[in-house]
Design an enzyme around this catalytic site. Structure first.
Site, PDB file in Angstrom:
ATOM      1  N   HIS A  58      53.490  50.553   5.447  1.00  0.00           N
ATOM      2  CA  HIS A  58      54.026  49.194   5.264  1.00  0.00           C
ATOM      3  C   HIS A  58      54.108  48.456   6.599  1.00  0.00           C
ATOM      4  O   HIS A  58      55.105  48.528   7.303  1.00  0.00           O
ATOM      5  CB  HIS A  58      55.418  49.305   4.631  1.00  0.00           C
ATOM      6  CG  HIS A  58      55.984  48.012   4.139  1.00  0.00           C
ATOM      7  ND1 HIS A  58      56.958  47.954   3.175  1.00  0.00           N
ATOM      8  CD2 HIS A  58      55.734  46.718   4.480  1.00  0.00           C
ATOM      9  CE1 HIS A  58      57.285  46.700   2.935  1.00  0.00           C
ATOM     10  NE2 HIS A  58      56.556  45.923   3.732  1.00  0.00           N
ATOM     11  N   HIS A  60      52.799  44.591   8.678  1.00  0.00           N
ATOM     12  CA  HIS A  60      52.241  43.239   8.581  1.00  0.00           C
ATOM     13  C   HIS A  60      51.488  42.958   9.877  1.00  0.00           C
ATOM     14  O   HIS A  60      52.083  42.927  10.952  1.00  0.00           O
ATOM     15  CB  HIS A  60      53.357  42.218   8.371  1.00  0.00           C
ATOM     16  CG  HIS A  60      54.135  42.435   7.109  1.00  0.00           C
ATOM     17  ND1 HIS A  60      53.783  41.874   5.910  1.00  0.00           N
ATOM     18  CD2 HIS A  60      55.238  43.190   6.861  1.00  0.00           C
ATOM     19  CE1 HIS A  60      54.639  42.255   4.973  1.00  0.00           C
ATOM     20  NE2 HIS A  60      55.531  43.060   5.528  1.00  0.00           N
ATOM     21  N   ARG A  62      49.342  40.194  10.184  1.00  0.00           N
ATOM     22  CA  ARG A  62      49.261  38.726  10.329  1.00  0.00           C
ATOM     23  C   ARG A  62      47.842  38.188  10.527  1.00  0.00           C
ATOM     24  O   ARG A  62      47.678  37.042  10.938  1.00  0.00           O
ATOM     25  CB  ARG A  62      50.134  38.262  11.498  1.00  0.00           C
ATOM     26  CG  ARG A  62      51.560  38.775  11.517  1.00  0.00           C
ATOM     27  CD  ARG A  62      52.323  38.408  10.283  1.00  0.00           C
ATOM     28  NE  ARG A  62      53.751  38.712  10.410  1.00  0.00           N
ATOM     29  CZ  ARG A  62      54.585  38.795   9.383  1.00  0.00           C
ATOM     30  NH1 ARG A  62      54.135  38.632   8.149  1.00  0.00           N
ATOM     31  NH2 ARG A  62      55.867  39.055   9.573  1.00  0.00           N
ATOM     32  N   ASN A  92      49.901  39.639   2.691  1.00  0.00           N
ATOM     33  CA  ASN A  92      50.415  38.266   2.807  1.00  0.00           C
ATOM     34  C   ASN A  92      49.932  37.586   4.089  1.00  0.00           C
ATOM     35  O   ASN A  92      50.700  37.168   4.946  1.00  0.00           O
ATOM     36  CB  ASN A  92      51.938  38.232   2.700  1.00  0.00           C
ATOM     37  CG  ASN A  92      52.640  39.082   3.749  1.00  0.00           C
ATOM     38  OD1 ASN A  92      52.042  39.950   4.365  1.00  0.00           O
ATOM     39  ND2 ASN A  92      53.917  38.822   3.949  1.00  0.00           N
ATOM     40  N   ASP A 149      53.792  42.062  -1.635  1.00  0.00           N
ATOM     41  CA  ASP A 149      54.939  42.207  -0.742  1.00  0.00           C
ATOM     42  C   ASP A 149      55.283  40.871  -0.092  1.00  0.00           C
ATOM     43  O   ASP A 149      54.414  40.122   0.336  1.00  0.00           O
ATOM     44  CB  ASP A 149      54.663  43.243   0.342  1.00  0.00           C
ATOM     45  CG  ASP A 149      55.899  43.525   1.176  1.00  0.00           C
ATOM     46  OD1 ASP A 149      56.877  44.026   0.598  1.00  0.00           O
ATOM     47  OD2 ASP A 149      55.903  43.208   2.372  1.00  0.00           O
ATOM     48  N   HIS A 176      57.815  44.985  -3.996  1.00  0.00           N
ATOM     49  CA  HIS A 176      58.855  44.341  -3.187  1.00  0.00           C
ATOM     50  C   HIS A 176      59.951  43.891  -4.150  1.00  0.00           C
ATOM     51  O   HIS A 176      59.674  43.140  -5.077  1.00  0.00           O
ATOM     52  CB  HIS A 176      58.245  43.144  -2.448  1.00  0.00           C
ATOM     53  CG  HIS A 176      59.242  42.290  -1.730  1.00  0.00           C
ATOM     54  ND1 HIS A 176      59.407  42.355  -0.364  1.00  0.00           N
ATOM     55  CD2 HIS A 176      60.083  41.334  -2.163  1.00  0.00           C
ATOM     56  CE1 HIS A 176      60.320  41.471   0.009  1.00  0.00           C
ATOM     57  NE2 HIS A 176      60.746  40.839  -1.070  1.00  0.00           N
ATOM     58  N   ASN A 241      64.352  41.146   5.260  1.00  0.00           N
ATOM     59  CA  ASN A 241      64.307  41.402   3.814  1.00  0.00           C
ATOM     60  C   ASN A 241      63.959  42.848   3.545  1.00  0.00           C
ATOM     61  O   ASN A 241      62.903  43.300   3.994  1.00  0.00           O
ATOM     62  CB  ASN A 241      63.270  40.504   3.132  1.00  0.00           C
ATOM     63  CG  ASN A 241      63.802  39.141   2.778  1.00  0.00           C
ATOM     64  OD1 ASN A 241      65.000  38.933   2.735  1.00  0.00           O
ATOM     65  ND2 ASN A 241      62.917  38.199   2.537  1.00  0.00           N
ATOM     66  N   ASP A 268      57.861  48.602   7.850  1.00  0.00           N
ATOM     67  CA  ASP A 268      57.887  47.171   7.522  1.00  0.00           C
ATOM     68  C   ASP A 268      57.819  46.350   8.813  1.00  0.00           C
ATOM     69  O   ASP A 268      58.544  45.374   8.992  1.00  0.00           O
ATOM     70  CB  ASP A 268      59.126  46.804   6.707  1.00  0.00           C
ATOM     71  CG  ASP A 268      59.030  45.413   6.083  1.00  0.00           C
ATOM     72  OD1 ASP A 268      57.945  44.793   6.155  1.00  0.00           O
ATOM     73  OD2 ASP A 268      60.049  44.940   5.537  1.00  0.00           O
TER      74      ASP A 268
END
Length: 382
Positions: A58, A60, A62, A92, A149, A176, A241, A268
């Site tokens: 998990h 990110h 970007r 995302n 997510d 999520h 979150n 995360d």
């Protein structure tokens, strides 16, 4: 490369021992109390511990769309510094990774960097809108992980459909859950009827864990994760979150780890610019200090390093259907060398990640990654 790491403690899910380890052509060639070096290169690991490198389900990255926060190069280099050689990037991005074109952009750019292994996750619904399923057959050519997510799939009928498809087409949904316990309850009720493949992201509340215990005790098959920051910290309004829980929630997570209800630890990793963070963007940049935060918590709560290796290496390797993350002869040399006796203060100004967003600057932690090895190559050295 052909070299020997000597005088180390070797730890994985199954064992703890002391000795030497020989790496040749990317493979663990031999483990023994003593290996004659001959003309081979030697790394003296006295006082250090060798473990399977970490795997993160998990993160990110970007990229594409938010390169001022992070990109594939900085994100992967940050992962290596943290001891991770395999990471799974959420969908995302901008544009959302929900189609062949965006997926191939990411994978082609990754091949040029080739710092650590990457599983790119696809979204479940087009544009993360929660309304229309993506072309699952097309995206299954690239990945077996799917997640919206950052948002929920609030449409219950749609989520039930994708759970059924996950069993039929053999893929895993990373869900999520916000509000956390409410959506976990919904997802597990649907899972009980569909027998799909479900992984629950970043749990942080005692009531969420109670739901997970209830359904696991009933024999329902699924996995779940907790983040380093939700184990390390509580009662803070710093925006993340899900939000930080109370001390009783953290205590419940620790008990859930000891009892075996929580399967993995995933970071995360959520890098943001200073400006975006001031505007309220949720998340923490944390992959570089993830091991240290987890080890500090485990050390304080008498949880073994074997259990840490199980949750940060072995169980993730099983979920991703990789070679089991163990230190054994004949296995790929994906390893991390750590100094368990070293304590240091978190300092985000030293992060490789573009994201310096963390509430932990100045916090003392135990355990430092000294070296990361991928396929026998030394890819990070402190």
């Amino acid at each position: 490369m052909d070299y020997i790491i000597k005088n180390i403690k070797i730890v994985d899910k199954r064992k703890t021992l002391k000795g030497d380890l020989w790496i040749k052509d990317g493979i663990i060639k031999k483990i023994s109390n003593h290996i004659d070096a001959g003309d081979k290169s030697v790394i003296n690991g006295k006082g250090l511990t060798l473990m399977p490198s970490f795997i993160d389900l998990h993160v990110h990255l970007r990229d594409p769309g938010y390169l001022y926060k992070e990109d594939l190069y900085t994100g992967q280099r940050a992962a290596l510094k943290g001891g991770f050689t395999h990471i799974c990037a959420m969908a995302n991005t901008n544009p959302v990774c929900d189609n062949k074109k965006t997926m191939e952009y990411i994978l082609n750019k990754h091949k040029k960097n080739n710092h650590c292994n990457l599983t790119q996750i696809s979204s479940i619904t087009k544009g993360l809108q929660g309304k229309e399923l993506i072309d699952l057959e097309e995206m299954l050519k690239y990945t077996k992980l799917f997640s919206d997510d950052g948002v929920n799939v609030d449409n219950e009928e749609l989520f039930e459909e994708v759970l059924k498809l996950s069993k039929e087409m053999y893929f895993t949904i990373l869900t999520h859950c916000e509000p956390e316990a409410e959506v976990i309850k919904r997802d597990l009720e649907l899972l009980e009827n569909t027998e799909g493949n479900l992984h629950i992201c970043h749990i942080s509340l005692k009531k969420s864990l109670n739901l997970i215990k209830k359904y696991k005790d009933k024999g329902i098959n699924f996995t779940c994760e907790v983040t380093p920051h939700h184990l390390f910290h509580w009662n803070d309004k710093y925006r993340v979150n899900p939000s930080f829980g109370k001390k009783e929630d953290v205590n419940a997570m620790i008990k859930g780890i000891k009892e075996g209800y929580i399967d993995i630890i995933a970071t995360d990793h959520a890098p943001h610019s200073e400006e975006d963070k001031l505007k309220g963007s949720p998340g923490i940049s944390g992959i570089e200090v993830a091991f240290s935060k987890v080890y500090t918590v485990f050390k304080e709560n008498n949880i073994s390093l074997n259990k840490l290796s199980e949750m940060m290496s072995y169980n993730p390797s099983r979920i991703l259907e990789l070679e089991e993350a163990l230190v054994e002869e004949g296995k790929r040399a994906d390893l991390v060398l750590v100094d368990l006796n070293q304590s240091y203060s978190v300092d985000s100004s030293t992060f490789i990640s573009k994201g310096k967003n963390t509430p932990f600057n100045g916090r003392r932690v135990w355990g430092k990654v000294m070296m990361t090895i991928r396929d026998g190559e030394i890819v990070y050295k402190d």
